[in-house]
Design a protein around this motif. Structure first.
Motif, PDB file in Angstrom:
ATOM      1  N   LEU A 540       0.814  -1.216   0.000  1.00 19.08           N
ATOM      2  CA  LEU A 540       0.000   0.000   0.000  1.00 19.08           C
ATOM      3  C   LEU A 540       0.847   1.266   0.000  1.00 19.08           C
ATOM      4  CD1 LEU A 540      -2.789   1.368   0.201  1.00 19.08           C
ATOM      5  CD2 LEU A 540      -2.514   1.321   2.687  1.00 19.08           C
ATOM      6  N   ARG A 541       1.815   1.350   0.895  1.00 11.39           N
ATOM      7  CA  ARG A 541       2.606   2.568   0.973  1.00 11.39           C
ATOM      8  C   ARG A 541       3.326   2.848  -0.352  1.00 11.39           C
ATOM      9  NH1 ARG A 541       3.184   0.748   6.397  1.00 11.39           N
ATOM     10  NH2 ARG A 541       2.646   2.366   7.928  1.00 11.39           N
ATOM     11  N   ARG A 542       3.813   1.801  -0.979  1.00 10.37           N
ATOM     12  CA  ARG A 542       4.497   1.980  -2.262  1.00 10.37           C
ATOM     13  C   ARG A 542       3.531   2.493  -3.328  1.00 10.37           C
ATOM     14  NH1 ARG A 542       6.672  -2.784  -2.674  1.00 10.37           N
ATOM     15  NH2 ARG A 542       5.145  -3.742  -4.053  1.00 10.37           N
ATOM     16  N   LYS A 543       2.308   1.984  -3.308  1.00  6.70           N
ATOM     17  CA  LYS A 543       1.318   2.440  -4.282  1.00  6.70           C
ATOM     18  C   LYS A 543       0.937   3.900  -4.054  1.00  6.70           C
ATOM     19  CE  LYS A 543      -0.830  -2.010  -5.373  1.00  6.70           C
ATOM     20  NZ  LYS A 543      -2.089  -2.792  -5.386  1.00  6.70           N
ATOM     21  N   LEU A 544       0.780   4.277  -2.800  1.00 10.16           N
ATOM     22  CA  LEU A 544       0.438   5.668  -2.510  1.00 10.16           C
ATOM     23  C   LEU A 544       1.601   6.592  -2.844  1.00 10.16           C
ATOM     24  CD1 LEU A 544      -1.494   5.268   0.872  1.00 10.16           C
ATOM     25  CD2 LEU A 544      -2.433   5.478  -1.438  1.00 10.16           C
ATOM     26  N   GLU A 545       2.809   6.129  -2.611  1.00  6.93           N
ATOM     27  CA  GLU A 545       3.984   6.921  -2.970  1.00  6.93           C
ATOM     28  C   GLU A 545       4.061   7.102  -4.481  1.00  6.93           C
ATOM     29  OE1 GLU A 545       8.820   6.956  -2.159  1.00  6.93           O
ATOM     30  OE2 GLU A 545       7.718   5.061  -2.203  1.00  6.93           O
ATOM     31  N   ALA A 546       3.724   6.054  -5.238  1.00  5.56           N
ATOM     32  CA  ALA A 546       3.735   6.148  -6.705  1.00  5.56           C
ATOM     33  C   ALA A 546       2.710   7.164  -7.194  1.00  5.56           C
ATOM     34  CB  ALA A 546       3.447   4.777  -7.320  1.00  5.56           C
ATOM     35  N   ARG A 547       1.627   7.346  -6.436  1.00  4.88           N
ATOM     36  CA  ARG A 547       0.627   8.352  -6.783  1.00  4.88           C
ATOM     37  C   ARG A 547       1.053   9.754  -6.343  1.00  4.88           C
ATOM     38  NH1 ARG A 547      -4.670   6.333  -7.717  1.00  4.88           N
ATOM     39  NH2 ARG A 547      -4.479   4.205  -8.470  1.00  4.88           N
ATOM     40  N   ARG A 548       2.220   9.866  -5.725  1.00  2.00           N
ATOM     41  CA  ARG A 548       2.768  11.148  -5.238  1.00  2.00           C
ATOM     42  C   ARG A 548       1.926  11.728  -4.100  1.00  2.00           C
ATOM     43  NH1 ARG A 548       7.673  10.597  -7.563  1.00  2.00           N
ATOM     44  NH2 ARG A 548       7.386   9.841  -9.679  1.00  2.00           N
ATOM     45  N   PHE A 549       1.229  10.873  -3.342  1.00  2.00           N
ATOM     46  CA  PHE A 549       0.460  11.364  -2.211  1.00  2.00           C
ATOM     47  C   PHE A 549       1.408  11.928  -1.160  1.00  2.00           C
ATOM     48  CE2 PHE A 549      -3.885   9.029  -2.300  1.00  2.00           C
ATOM     49  CZ  PHE A 549      -4.061   9.431  -3.627  1.00  2.00           C
ATOM     50  N   GLU A 556      -2.380   8.623   7.186  1.00  2.00           N
ATOM     51  CA  GLU A 556      -3.750   8.703   7.702  1.00  2.00           C
ATOM     52  C   GLU A 556      -4.626   7.624   7.071  1.00  2.00           C
ATOM     53  OE1 GLU A 556      -4.777  12.704   6.828  1.00  2.00           O
ATOM     54  OE2 GLU A 556      -3.942  13.517   8.687  1.00  2.00           O
ATOM     55  N   ILE A 557      -4.382   7.312   5.796  1.00  2.00           N
ATOM     56  CA  ILE A 557      -5.125   6.223   5.141  1.00  2.00           C
ATOM     57  C   ILE A 557      -4.736   4.886   5.757  1.00  2.00           C
ATOM     58  CG2 ILE A 557      -5.433   4.991   2.964  1.00  2.00           C
ATOM     59  CD1 ILE A 557      -5.146   7.675   1.521  1.00  2.00           C
ATOM     60  N   VAL A 558      -3.447   4.693   6.006  1.00  2.00           N
ATOM     61  CA  VAL A 558      -2.987   3.474   6.671  1.00  2.00           C
ATOM     62  C   VAL A 558      -3.650   3.342   8.043  1.00  2.00           C
ATOM     63  CG1 VAL A 558      -0.989   2.347   7.728  1.00  2.00           C
ATOM     64  CG2 VAL A 558      -0.794   3.350   5.443  1.00  2.00           C
ATOM     65  N   ALA A 559      -3.744   4.452   8.780  1.00  2.00           N
ATOM     66  CA  ALA A 559      -4.365   4.421  10.101  1.00  2.00           C
ATOM     67  C   ALA A 559      -5.833   3.997  10.016  1.00  2.00           C
ATOM     68  CB  ALA A 559      -4.248   5.792  10.760  1.00  2.00           C
ATOM     69  N   GLY A 560      -6.557   4.518   9.015  1.00  2.00           N
ATOM     70  CA  GLY A 560      -7.956   4.138   8.864  1.00  2.00           C
ATOM     71  C   GLY A 560      -8.121   2.675   8.513  1.00  2.00           C
ATOM     72  N   LEU A 561      -7.243   2.161   7.652  1.00  2.00           N
ATOM     73  CA  LEU A 561      -7.303   0.745   7.288  1.00  2.00           C
ATOM     74  C   LEU A 561      -6.953  -0.137   8.481  1.00  2.00           C
ATOM     75  CD1 LEU A 561      -5.663   0.959   3.750  1.00  2.00           C
ATOM     76  CD2 LEU A 561      -8.034   0.329   4.241  1.00  2.00           C
ATOM     77  N   THR A 562      -6.018   0.327   9.309  1.00  2.00           N
ATOM     78  CA  THR A 562      -5.672  -0.420  10.524  1.00  2.00           C
ATOM     79  C   THR A 562      -6.878  -0.537  11.438  1.00  2.00           C
ATOM     80  OG1 THR A 562      -3.371   0.343  10.375  1.00  2.00           O
ATOM     81  CG2 THR A 562      -4.124  -0.493  12.510  1.00  2.00           C
ATOM     82  N   LYS A 563      -7.621   0.539  11.583  1.00  2.00           N
ATOM     83  CA  LYS A 563      -8.833   0.504  12.409  1.00  2.00           C
ATOM     84  C   LYS A 563      -9.894  -0.415  11.793  1.00  2.00           C
ATOM     85  CE  LYS A 563      -8.231   5.124  14.387  1.00  2.00           C
ATOM     86  NZ  LYS A 563      -8.780   6.499  14.520  1.00  2.00           N
ATOM     87  N   ALA A 564      -9.832  -0.569  10.470  1.00  2.00           N
ATOM     88  CA  ALA A 564     -10.787  -1.477   9.814  1.00  2.00           C
ATOM     89  C   ALA A 564     -10.378  -2.933   9.976  1.00  2.00           C
ATOM     90  CB  ALA A 564     -10.887  -1.125   8.327  1.00  2.00           C
TER      91      ALA A 564
END
Length: 579
Positions: A540-549, A556-564
């Motif tokens: 996931l982090r690599r994909k978000l980095e590729a999107r230049r997020f 914050e997206i990782v945190a939300g997925l962790t809570k899920a």
């Protein structure tokens, strides 16, 4: 810059003449600029009339015209630079077309926020479309590397010299095209852009002048889209002469009722006479000038007819055979990219390659193939693929320097390659060429937001969603991400569910928002994410980095997925699990 300003001021007109020209251009329906850009032009001119000879700062424009808060920072929010650059293009296009009618013009020198009033039109050097002013940047930012400027497609197109081709990328493209040519030696049908003829009549004869002006403005707007061929001879010419591709007639009726202007329209197949689609658009005057009202009507109608998901392109996309190449391929590729899935991407790529085998000079096919090549998640990390895509986009621009499709492709490929400033320049050029195109505006919104220019990205996304049947995916995603960034989990969840695509990031955002809310539906959405990528917790982090997020948004997206319910290992920036 200083020499240009000095030389131009030496031949300026008197103050009364300048004031008269400002009022004249703002009331001329042929001057195509948004209300924000018109307000900026008036503001700059009035400040000049008041004695502000050196121009104003972005901060003043942001607060006084655009309504930004007092903590506005031009280095973090480029909205002023974008709007002034678009205004500069609108002024230039106007005087290039109609300057001969006047003995006074308006000029906004690049690198300044000041209006000049010379007696003759001053043309800009079309080297690189300016987006960033040195006075607005923090001292820690470096200039754009010379290598990026040297690779600028606009510079190449202005000199009419072909851009250098990477040998490896060229070889890959040649092999792909040759393969496509052999496999499809039966020469499938080569489709072209459809032809349209317009008529607009006022129900009340007293409004016929308004109707005629609106029709003429609409003709201009449709030609800017370059998705349609506007018939010069009208209905009679299309019916009596053979035209390439499908032909449509757009019949419109113009109504005026107090402070409301309405246009009823219908689209007819010229060959069969069948009524294909009809609609009614209503615009409230709301105290605006007649020119501003007409411009909004034109923007709405142009988007309705000629956008990627507009009425005519929607018909064209579904009317042709799946084996057709040419314009049908380009439209299918745009739909596929907006959908965000990879299900049919291979077929779309093959169709575009066959189109280029049949017509190597097809700039639209080059532009869309460039975007298709870097669309898969894995492509962002492949330098050879990025180089091939960037080369295709550059060549699309050199073939069609007035095509917003070409510049959108250049923006997307440059952004994927990490050339943020160059991407913003290309995106700004795209929307200056066609300010009515919601897809170009949405793409620029996505680039701005991903690069951290949140307010500017959201403003663009909101503009892209205006007067369209389906809001472009990129615009919806920007609005959903912004709600998530601001901690408005409910709004983020609602908007993410409305994004009409199967993109991995959209799936992740849906699950993350529900996770932040503590919803019992979060696990179901998490299973949806895992179904599209069973290994997503590692990648996931690599994909978000590729999107230049921006890193904070990604976490914050990782945190939300962790809570899920997701379980993430301690990852480094490459996405590899640390031992």
């Amino acid at each position: 810059m200083g020499a240009e300003v000095h030389d131009t001021r030496a031949c300026e007109v008197s103050l009364p003449e300048a004031r008269a020209e400002l009022e004249r251009i703002l009331s001329d329906p042929r001057f195509h600029a948004t209300e924000r850009q018109r307000a900026i032009l008036r503001y700059l001119a009035e400040r000049r009339f008041a004695g502000c000879e050196e121009g104003v700062k972005a901060y003043s424009i942001a607060l006084d015209v655009l309504g930004r808060a007092s903590n506005f920072d031009a280095s973090n929010d480029p909205i002023v630079r974008i709007e002034v650059s678009r205004l500069r293009s609108s002024v230039e296009n106007y005087y290039e077309a109609f300057g001969a009618e006047r003995d006074v013009t308006i000029h906004i020198p690049k690198g300044t926020y000041v209006t000049l009033f010379p007696r003759s039109h001053v043309a800009y050097e079309h080297d690189v479309e300016e987006l960033v002013l040195e006075s607005d940047l923090p001292e820690t930012l470096d200039d754009v590397p010379v290598s990026q400027v040297a690779e600028s497609p606009v510079a190449a197109s202005s000199s009419r010299r072909p851009l250098a081709v990477h040998a490896g990328a060229a070889l890959l493209l040649c092999v792909a095209i040759a393969g496509g040519a052999i496999a499809y030696a039966s020469k499938p049908s080569l489709t072209v852009r459809p032809s349209v003829a317009l008529s607009m009549d006022a129900v009340d004869t007293r409004l016929q002048g308004e109707a005629s002006q609106t029709r003429d403005m609409l003709l201009t707007a449709l030609t800017q889209f370059q998705t349609l061929t506007v018939a010069k001879a009208g209905y009679a010419g299309m019916r009596t002469q053979k035209v390439a591709g499908r032909a449509y007639e757009i019949d419109m009726k113009y109504y005026g009722d107090g402070d409301i202007r309405s246009v009823w329209w219908q689209i007819v197949d010229s060959q069969s006479g069948d009524l294909l689609k009809s609609g009614l658009e209503k615009i409230a005057i709301d105290g605006r000038s007649a020119a501003a009202t007409r411009q909004e009507i034109v923007d709405v109608l142009a988007r309705r007819f000629a956008a990627t998901r507009g009425a005519i392109n929607n018909i064209e996309t579904h009317a042709g055979s799946a084996e057709s190449i040419g314009n049908a391929c380009v439209l299918r590729a745009e739909y596929q990219l907006d959908d965000g899935s990879s299900d049919n991407m291979a077929a779309v790529r093959s169709c575009l390659e066959r189109t280029l085998a049949a017509d190597p000079s097809n700039s639209d096919a080059k532009a869309l193939l460039a975007r298709v090549l870097i669309a898969p998640e894995a492509a962002a990390g492949d330098a050879a693929v990025r180089a091939q895509a960037l080369d295709l986009a550059n060549r699309a621009v050199s073939i069609a320097p007035m095509s917003d499709r070409a510049y959108v492709a250049l923006m997307v490929t440059q952004f994927a390659d990490g050339r943020i400033d160059a991407a913003l320049q290309a995106g700004n050029r795209a929307i200056s060429l066609n300010p009515s195109n919601p897809d170009a505006v949405a793409k620029l919104a996505s680039v701005l937001f991903s690069a951290g220019y949140f307010d500017a990205g959201v403003a663009m996304a909101q503009d892209a969603g205006r007067a369209v049947d389906i809001v472009p995916r990129d615009a919806m995603l920007v609005l959903a991400l912004d709600a998530y960034r601001r901690g408005d989990w409910s709004e983020a969840s609602l908007l993410a569910e409305q994004v009409n695509c199967s993109d991995f990031v959209v799936r992740a955002l849906r699950a993350a928002a529900l996770g932040q809310l503590g919803s019992d539906q979060a696990k179901k959405r998490l299973a949806d994410v895992r179904g599209s990528d069973p290994d997503f917790e590692r990648t996931l982090r690599r994909k978000l980095e590729a999107r230049r997020f921006q890193p904070l948004l990604s976490e914050e997206i990782v945190a939300g997925l962790t809570k899920a319910g997701a379980v993430f290992a301690l990852n480094d920036v490459t996405g590899a699990v640390k031992p």
